[in-house]
Design a protein around this motif. Structure first.
Motif, PDB file in Angstrom:
ATOM      1  N   VAL A  18     -10.353  -8.074  -7.277  1.00  0.00           N
ATOM      2  CA  VAL A  18     -11.609  -7.255  -7.612  1.00  0.00           C
ATOM      3  C   VAL A  18     -12.581  -8.085  -8.073  1.00  0.00           C
ATOM      4  O   VAL A  18     -13.759  -7.575  -8.666  1.00  0.00           O
ATOM      5  CB  VAL A  18     -11.032  -6.017  -8.649  1.00  0.00           C
ATOM      6  CG1 VAL A  18     -10.123  -4.976  -8.110  1.00  0.00           C
ATOM      7  CG2 VAL A  18     -10.636  -6.581  -9.938  1.00  0.00           C
ATOM      8  N   TRP A  47     -15.945  -7.255  -7.025  1.00  0.00           N
ATOM      9  CA  TRP A  47     -16.968  -6.124  -7.618  1.00  0.00           C
ATOM     10  C   TRP A  47     -17.332  -6.505  -9.020  1.00  0.00           C
ATOM     11  O   TRP A  47     -18.416  -6.097  -9.366  1.00  0.00           O
ATOM     12  CB  TRP A  47     -15.806  -4.985  -7.634  1.00  0.00           C
ATOM     13  CG  TRP A  47     -15.427  -4.469  -6.360  1.00  0.00           C
ATOM     14  CD1 TRP A  47     -14.551  -4.757  -5.482  1.00  0.00           C
ATOM     15  CD2 TRP A  47     -16.169  -3.441  -5.600  1.00  0.00           C
ATOM     16  NE1 TRP A  47     -14.545  -4.012  -4.285  1.00  0.00           N
ATOM     17  CE2 TRP A  47     -15.465  -3.343  -4.228  1.00  0.00           C
ATOM     18  CE3 TRP A  47     -17.335  -2.629  -5.585  1.00  0.00           C
ATOM     19  CZ2 TRP A  47     -16.026  -2.187  -3.382  1.00  0.00           C
ATOM     20  CZ3 TRP A  47     -17.761  -1.669  -4.923  1.00  0.00           C
ATOM     21  CH2 TRP A  47     -16.906  -1.798  -3.773  1.00  0.00           C
ATOM     22  N   ALA A  91     -21.447  -6.749 -11.024  1.00  0.00           N
ATOM     23  CA  ALA A  91     -21.378  -5.758 -12.260  1.00  0.00           C
ATOM     24  C   ALA A  91     -21.731  -6.756 -13.565  1.00  0.00           C
ATOM     25  O   ALA A  91     -22.570  -6.418 -14.102  1.00  0.00           O
ATOM     26  CB  ALA A  91     -20.045  -5.179 -12.471  1.00  0.00           C
ATOM     27  N   ALA A 138     -20.650   5.541 -11.712  1.00  0.00           N
ATOM     28  CA  ALA A 138     -19.828   4.483 -11.640  1.00  0.00           C
ATOM     29  C   ALA A 138     -18.369   5.451 -12.099  1.00  0.00           C
ATOM     30  O   ALA A 138     -17.503   5.019 -11.466  1.00  0.00           O
ATOM     31  CB  ALA A 138     -20.035   3.491 -12.406  1.00  0.00           C
ATOM     32  N   ASN A 186     -12.168   7.814  -6.445  1.00  0.00           N
ATOM     33  CA  ASN A 186     -11.364   6.678  -5.510  1.00  0.00           C
ATOM     34  C   ASN A 186     -10.050   6.718  -5.944  1.00  0.00           C
ATOM     35  O   ASN A 186      -9.045   6.332  -5.127  1.00  0.00           O
ATOM     36  CB  ASN A 186     -11.918   5.519  -5.662  1.00  0.00           C
ATOM     37  CG  ASN A 186     -11.377   4.292  -4.987  1.00  0.00           C
ATOM     38  OD1 ASN A 186     -11.383   4.171  -3.715  1.00  0.00           O
ATOM     39  ND2 ASN A 186     -10.855   3.277  -5.657  1.00  0.00           N
TER      40      ASN A 186
END
Length: 275
Positions: free
Chosen positions: A11, A14, A18, A48, A55
């Motif tokens: 991850v 991602w 951020a 978010a 998700n």
């Protein structure tokens, strides 16, 4: 599940953007960001949390979470029998009923159309909404505590909204997110009554605090843990105001009375049934 280092690497694409976005925000104060930018950042955190939850909600295993089977049995009992169970009728039947009562409404509408796994998945959305609501409550509370400090509000909201345990608890049927919402609202209304001079003159604050604490306790008995701090905070704040000694006694008593009215009937019922 993969090893934590491998999961982190998977991850990273991602997390790195951020992180960079958060680092960039560090260099801007409220004046540079402006009201619109401040609001956009806060709403972005709430979005978010919502995207993250949506998700994950259908991707984690069906029986994921603490005591899922027992919570589903509680909801099904209300739906099937049209009344609350007694504390002795199952492992989780001693829990306060508000979450299960609310969940029984969509369960009644969907139960016959879904199999067992589908019913469990459908019951995840109320806790998910509670997780999103807690992020919003945190935002409102931070705006009270740090007025005009956009960075403090943003970072506080980031921490509150993305707490791993809050995300975890929001992904399966459980009364924990429910008690979190009502306890969070009790803290918010307590602080608003203490910090807002206009609110402090009225009685809406103690009434709302008592109502939220009552609903928290009716969701799970641990909601009572928020009561002493809220009542003490109201008493100290009232005592510091001119001619506030009477209110320093009256406001906590109002909170306690409303809490008892809202949630006391359930515990009185249990005592009566146990005799």
């Amino acid at each position: 599940f993969p090893r934590s280092d491998r999961a982190l690497a998977s991850v990273a694409l991602w997390l790195i953007p951020a992180f960079l976005l958060g680092a960039l925000g560090r260099w801007y104060d409220a004046g540079r960001i402006g009201r619109r930018g401040e609001l956009a950042g806060q709403l972005g955190i709430v979005a978010a949390v919502a995207v993250l939850g949506l998700n994950a909600v259908n991707r984690v295993p069906v029986w994921f979470g603490f005591d899922v089977r027992e919570h589903m049995e509680y909801i099904d009992y209300i739906y099937t029998n049209g009344r609350l169970p007694l504390a002795t009728q199952g492992f989780k039947m001693n829990e306060a009923p508000l979450f299960h009562l609310v969940s029984a409404i969509p369960y009644a509408l969907l139960h016959a159309r879904l199999d067992m796994d589908g019913n469990i998945l459908s019951m995840r959305y109320i806790p998910l909404l509670c997780g999103i609501a807690q992020a919003i409550i945190a935002l409102r509370t931070l705006r009270l505590v740090f007025p005009g400090e956009a960075l403090a509000q943003f970072l506080g909201a980031l921490v509150c909204g993305l707490l791993p345990m809050n995300i975890y608890l929001s992904l399966y049927p459980s009364n924990q997110p429910f008690v979190g919402v009502w306890s969070g609202l009790a803290v918010y209304f307590t602080l608003r009554h203490i910090l807002d001079a206009r609110d402090a003159r009225g009685w809406a604050g103690p009434i709302l605090v008592g109502l939220c604490l009552g609903l928290a306790t009716l969701s799970k008995v641990t909601g009572l843990l928020a009561a002493p701090g809220a009542m003490l905070g109201l008493a100290i704040a009232a005592a510091r105001r001119p001619d506030g000694r009477a209110r320093a006694i009256a406001e906590p008593l109002v909170v306690l009375a409303i809490l008892a009215i809202v949630s006391g009937w359930y515990f009185a019922r249990n005592l009566i049934e146990a005799m």
